[in-house]
Write a protein that holds these residues in place. Structure first.
Motif: not given
Length: 87
Positions: A62-81
């Motif tokens: 649970t913790l690893a999946a949450g961290a992985f998804l958070y980092l992925g979302m951070l990367g995607i939104h940084t790219w869009r920004l």
């Protein structure tokens, strides 16, 4: 005619998405922390080792999946920004 966006609008959208994702990650972290405390209590009560192992794996997953998804979302939104700022 296309409406021109203000310079701060992409950054505000980025901040709101990251803020919401951080709140969700904190909820997942709190859940994992509570599960860890529960596991200690169950261990002291004599729960079978296989059940403890299984619950521990679920806790880490649970913790690893949450961290992985958070980092992925951070990367995607940084790219869009960056795309929005430099177009």
């Amino acid at each position: 005619m296309k409406k021109r966006t203000a310079w701060w609008e992409p950054m505000a959208l980025f901040a709101s998405h990251i803020g919401n994702a951080t709140a969700i990650l904190l909820l997942l972290g709190t859940t994992a922390s509570g599960t860890g405390l529960l596991l200690r209590q169950l261990e002291s009560l004599g729960l079978p080792p296989f059940a403890l192992w299984l619950l521990t794996i679920l806790d880490y997953t649970t913790l690893a999946a949450g961290a992985f998804l958070y980092l992925g979302m951070l990367g995607i939104h940084t790219w869009r920004l960056l795309k929005e700022l430099f177009k």
